[in-house]
Enzyme design. Structure first.
Site, PDB file in Angstrom:
ATOM      1  N   CYS A   1       0.840  -1.186   0.000  1.00  0.00           N
ATOM      2  CA  CYS A   1       0.000   0.000   0.000  1.00  0.00           C
ATOM      3  C   CYS A   1       0.882   1.244   0.000  1.00  0.00           C
ATOM      4  CB  CYS A   1      -0.942   0.081   1.197  1.00  0.00           C
ATOM      5  SG  CYS A   1      -1.916  -1.395   1.459  1.00  0.00           S
TER       6      CYS A   1
ATOM      7  N   ARG B   1       3.012  -0.012  -5.236  1.00  0.00           N
ATOM      8  CA  ARG B   1       2.880  -0.717  -3.965  1.00  0.00           C
ATOM      9  C   ARG B   1       1.531  -1.426  -3.841  1.00  0.00           C
ATOM     10  NH1 ARG B   1       6.841   1.917  -0.225  1.00  0.00           N
ATOM     11  NH2 ARG B   1       5.918   0.683   1.408  1.00  0.00           N
TER      12      ARG B   1
ATOM     13  N   TRP C   1      -3.140  -2.583  -1.408  1.00  0.00           N
ATOM     14  CA  TRP C   1      -2.951  -3.994  -1.757  1.00  0.00           C
ATOM     15  C   TRP C   1      -3.598  -4.763  -0.620  1.00  0.00           C
ATOM     16  CZ3 TRP C   1      -0.521  -8.400   0.191  1.00  0.00           C
ATOM     17  CH2 TRP C   1      -0.339  -9.444  -0.721  1.00  0.00           C
TER      18      TRP C   1
ATOM     19  N   ASN D   1      -0.651   1.696   6.210  1.00  0.00           N
ATOM     20  CA  ASN D   1       0.188   0.659   5.581  1.00  0.00           C
ATOM     21  C   ASN D   1       0.607  -0.291   6.678  1.00  0.00           C
ATOM     22  OD1 ASN D   1       0.164   2.033   3.234  1.00  0.00           O
ATOM     23  ND2 ASN D   1       2.349   2.477   3.166  1.00  0.00           N
ATOM     24  N   GLY D   2       0.612  -1.588   6.371  1.00  0.00           N
ATOM     25  CA  GLY D   2       1.067  -2.565   7.371  1.00  0.00           C
ATOM     26  C   GLY D   2      -0.076  -3.463   7.799  1.00  0.00           C
TER      27      GLY D   2
ATOM     28  N   GLU E   1      13.413 -18.641 -13.023  1.00  0.00           N
ATOM     29  CA  GLU E   1      13.057 -17.236 -13.213  1.00  0.00           C
ATOM     30  C   GLU E   1      12.123 -17.079 -14.432  1.00  0.00           C
ATOM     31  OE1 GLU E   1      12.869 -14.641 -11.703  1.00  0.00           O
ATOM     32  OE2 GLU E   1      12.774 -13.052 -13.204  1.00  0.00           O
TER      33      GLU E   1
ATOM     34  N   LYS F   1       8.355 -15.459 -14.419  1.00  0.00           N
ATOM     35  CA  LYS F   1       7.991 -14.326 -15.270  1.00  0.00           C
ATOM     36  C   LYS F   1       6.727 -14.649 -16.055  1.00  0.00           C
ATOM     37  CE  LYS F   1       9.804 -12.102 -14.077  1.00  0.00           C
ATOM     38  NZ  LYS F   1      10.505 -11.389 -13.068  1.00  0.00           N
TER      39      LYS F   1
ATOM     40  N   GLU G   1       3.446 -15.049 -13.779  1.00  0.00           N
ATOM     41  CA  GLU G   1       2.902 -13.905 -13.043  1.00  0.00           C
ATOM     42  C   GLU G   1       2.175 -12.902 -13.938  1.00  0.00           C
ATOM     43  OE1 GLU G   1       5.672 -11.219 -11.042  1.00  0.00           O
ATOM     44  OE2 GLU G   1       7.238 -11.813 -12.422  1.00  0.00           O
TER      45      GLU G   1
ATOM     46  N   HIS H   1      11.082 -38.159 -12.160  1.00  0.00           N
ATOM     47  CA  HIS H   1      10.775 -38.702 -10.832  1.00  0.00           C
ATOM     48  C   HIS H   1       9.365 -38.336 -10.380  1.00  0.00           C
ATOM     49  CE1 HIS H   1      14.793 -40.248 -10.234  1.00  0.00           C
ATOM     50  NE2 HIS H   1      15.267 -39.107 -10.692  1.00  0.00           N
TER      51      HIS H   1
ATOM     52  N   LYS I   1       4.435  -4.054  -6.664  1.00  0.00           N
ATOM     53  CA  LYS I   1       5.867  -3.985  -6.943  1.00  0.00           C
ATOM     54  C   LYS I   1       6.696  -4.163  -5.683  1.00  0.00           C
ATOM     55  CE  LYS I   1       9.320  -3.267  -9.715  1.00  0.00           C
ATOM     56  NZ  LYS I   1       9.693  -4.484 -10.472  1.00  0.00           N
TER      57      LYS I   1
HETATM   58  C1  F6R Z   1       8.741 -10.988  -9.831  1.00  0.00           C
HETATM   59  C2  F6R Z   1       9.143 -10.046  -8.822  1.00  0.00           C
HETATM   60  C3  F6R Z   1       9.106 -10.481  -7.406  1.00  0.00           C
HETATM   61  C4  F6R Z   1      10.189  -9.749  -6.603  1.00  0.00           C
HETATM   62  C5  F6R Z   1      10.044 -10.071  -5.110  1.00  0.00           C
HETATM   63  C6  F6R Z   1      11.134  -9.425  -4.300  1.00  0.00           C
HETATM   64  O1  F6R Z   1       8.851 -10.446 -11.109  1.00  0.00           O
HETATM   65  O2  F6R Z   1       9.450  -8.921  -9.118  1.00  0.00           O
HETATM   66  O3  F6R Z   1       9.228 -11.849  -7.279  1.00  0.00           O
HETATM   67  O4  F6R Z   1      11.435 -10.146  -7.064  1.00  0.00           O
HETATM   68  O5  F6R Z   1       8.812  -9.634  -4.659  1.00  0.00           O
HETATM   69  O6  F6R Z   1      11.121  -8.048  -4.471  1.00  0.00           O
HETATM   70  P1  F6R Z   1      12.389  -7.179  -4.151  1.00  0.00           P
HETATM   71  O7  F6R Z   1      13.448  -7.546  -5.114  1.00  0.00           O
HETATM   72  O8  F6R Z   1      11.923  -5.769  -4.315  1.00  0.00           O
HETATM   73  O9  F6R Z   1      12.785  -7.509  -2.742  1.00  0.00           O
END
Ligand code: F6R
Length: 615
Positions: A2, A26, A92, A118-119, A490, A494, A497, A513, A610
């Site tokens: 948030c 956020r 969020w 927030n929190g 990774e 990607k 998500e 397995h 994010k």
């Molecule tokens: C996926 C992604 C997340 C972040 C994770 C950690 O594309 O961006 O998996 O990598 O939430 O975030 P940070 O790097 O900001 O600690």
């Protein structure tokens, strides 16, 4: 998660709206704004809007809307209210569905208080049990705080806030309005970042140091501190209501808002910025002396183990780091998911260097893991993309990835920059241990070459075609061994998500397995074959999938293409050690194109944010 923004001064509403727009990374489930305005007769203007959207009590208006802030903005543009004091929030969801009722700000029932938060208030259920005579209109923990403020009000606004906060367990940054104080925003903080400041004829509060506007004086609140924000003034207090003279924060460099330029989405722009992200990161640390300034030589000399910690994409970067450091420097390196580390009964020995990877530097799980590591007596390093983010204030040493602001929720260029740091770190460790400082510069030259390879690689058409092929499939599997397995992890994250297609990454040898029983003609498999030592074995695993009808897309620089492959992506022929930097760019683009082909917004995937500031 948030975002909170509040403003006292002219055009407080548009300032607040612009502020929360900068914080949308956020969370973007819903948003809202509260402001003082006696003259603004909202109720006459809301005919076109659902009653939930706007409320008016005691001279305070609240407008809120579900979904992205652009929807809130549209309403505000039509209503065009004016005010000199406003607080806003982008959410969020943690408690309660992401709907209008649960959107912040929240009134107390009597309308005397308004709160954005927030929190997470962990004891909110218990507190709510003591508020049975109050009618709640949301399922949030925040509304409980608003009700408590009205229940415990003793005539003094700040004293009441301090008293109520003493009853809360959990994390919070609050911005609070009280109907009797129309020119003030009250702020409280515990374990959720928040800054307050003032300038010529305004005062401001913001949950992110890098999103606040330029101020004359800016203060980063610490836990259990409270602030009163006014035009031209900010006062900070401790929980005994004693005034504190906090030092204004100087190293302040508000990043300008990134624009899309000619790109349709930030994600595509950021993928295209990968070469620049690698180059800038390398330039920052391209000599022994430069890295030495970030991490002292003495620390490397005595280290026995390394522990890398992160979440999501940052964790995947850590896995690549482990492989590089362990195999190239011979130092035992473990990698932990931050949220798991917290509850592991594993105490690393004191000569372990703990490295935390976090693009945002705000991830609650990672920051908690820093605190634990410090309690274990470890030296701590953060690899982060955001200067002055919360993690920077927690660790002993900071290394910056210089990827530039990353706005799309799915991390791309920051991931490549994080891996770049691990290549440089590997070179630095070897330089220190073998007394060969020149290794760092040599490594940086290799990395610049890789950045150029990525820059000149024309991969758009093929990745688009592949995206169209796989967009309607239900499940995608991704395999590789060693470095390739980590790239597969990774790549899978990607794709899933932002396309919502189920994806699972496996070590290539592990598929047989159990998981291979899921393979049939409706499944796609991406196989990464970039390491000579595991090439033959992975090809056998690919053939096992083909025999079961699976459609296989192979990424490799080796000449292994054959008619049984559904697609073959010919990777550039570079030193295989650097393949993680290159191979992932194909998958970042494929993921982007799948998301677009399915008409999703790749920049704002559902249910994500994010920066993940809750545990
Ligand atoms: C996926 C992604 C997340 C972040 C994770 C950690 O594309 O961006 O998996 O990598 O939430 O975030 P940070 O790097 O900001 O600690």
């Amino acid at each position: 998660m948030c975002g909170i923004y509040g403003y006292v001064g002219s055009n407080a509403i548009s300032k607040t709206l612009n502020g929360i727009k900068k914080l949308e990374y956020r969370g973007y489930d819903s948003s809202g704004i509260a402001f003082f305005s006696d003259t603004f007769k909202l109720n006459n203007l809301i005919k076109n809007y659902n009653n939930n959207v706007t409320t008016f009590k005691n001279g305070i208006n609240i407008i809120k809307e579900q979904g992205e802030i652009s929807k809130l903005e549209k309403i505000i543009n039509v209503l065009n209210p004016k005010s000199e004091t406003a607080i806003g929030h982008t959410r969020w969801a943690t408690h309660g569905k992401p709907n209008i009722k649960n959107a912040h700000p929240h009134f107390s029932e009597n309308g005397n208080w308004v709160v954005v938060h927030n929190g997470i208030i962990e004891n909110y259920d218990e507190l709510k049990n003591g508020l049975t005579s109050y009618n709640f209109s949301s399922s949030t923990d925040t509304e409980v705080v608003a009700m408590m403020l009205s229940k415990f009000f003793n005539g003094n606004v700040l004293e009441t806030i301090v008293n109520v906060c003493s009853k809360l367990v959990g994390s919070y940054a609050f911005a609070i309005l009280n109907y009797k104080e129309p020119n003030k925003i009250f702020v409280a903080k515990n374990n959720s970042p928040v800054v307050v400041g003032y300038g010529e004829n305004f005062g401001v509060v913001c949950s992110d140091l890098n999103s606040v506007e330029q101020t004359k004086s800016l203060f980063i609140l610490e836990n259990n501190q409270f602030a009163v924000v006014e035009k031209n003034n900010v006062e900070v207090f401790n929980n005994k209501l004693e005034k504190i003279n906090l030092k204004p924060f100087k190293d302040f460099n508000s990043e300008s808002e990134n624009s899309l330029g000619n790109y349709k989405h930030f994600m595509l722009k950021e993928i295209n910025e990968i070469p620049k992200a690698i180059e800038k990161t390398v330039v920052n640390y391209n000599s022994f002396e430069k890295i030495k300034k970030a991490i002292p030589k003495s620390l490397i000399k005595k280290l026995k183990n390394i522990l890398i910690i992160g979440c999501g994409t940052a964790y995947h970067a850590g896995l690549i780091g482990k492989k590089l450091i362990e195999e190239q420097c011979g130092i035992k390196t473990d990698v932990e998911i931050a949220s798991e580390f917290r509850y592991n009964n594993f105490k690393p020995n004191k000569n372990t260097l703990a490295i935390f990877v976090s693009q945002s530097g705000e991830t609650a799980d990672t920051i908690k893991a820093v605190k634990m590591s410090k309690a274990y007596g470890l030296k701590t390093v953060a690899i982060t993309n955001v200067k002055n983010s919360s993690i920077c204030f927690e660790v002993d040493y900071v290394i910056h990835t210089c990827a530039g602001k990353e706005i799309a929720v799915a991390s791309t260029k920051a991931y490549n920059a994080q891996i770049t740091i691990f290549y440089l770190l590997k070179a630095y460790i070897n330089a220190v241990l073998n007394d060969q400082p020149e290794l760092v510069f040599e490594e940086s030259k290799n990395l610049i070459k890789i950045a150029n390879v990525i820059k000149n690689n024309k991969i758009s058409e093929q990745t688009k075609q592949i995206a169209l092929k796989i967009k309607d499939c239900k499940s995608v599997y991704l395999i590789g061994r060693g470095l390739d397995y980590y790239t597969a992890m990774e790549a899978g994250l990607k794709l899933k998500e932002i396309s919502y297609i189920h994806c699972e990454a496996y070590p290539a040898g592990e598929l047989k397995h159990g998981t291979i029983s899921l393979i049939d003609e409706n499944k796609y498999l991406f196989a990464f074959v970039t390491q000579e030592i595991t090439k033959e074995k992975t090809i056998s695993n690919i053939n096992e999938v083909i025999s079961r009808g699976g459609k296989v897309i192979v990424l490799s620089q080796f000449n292994i293409n054959n008619n049984d492959f559904n697609e073959f992506i010919a990777l550039p022929k570079i030193d295989q050690l650097y393949m993680p930097l290159v191979a992932i760019t194909y998958m970042q683009l494929i993921s982007y194109y799948v998301s677009v082909a399915l008409n999703y917004n790749p920049d704002k995937p559902r249910s994500l944010a994010k920066s993940v500031t809750v545990e």
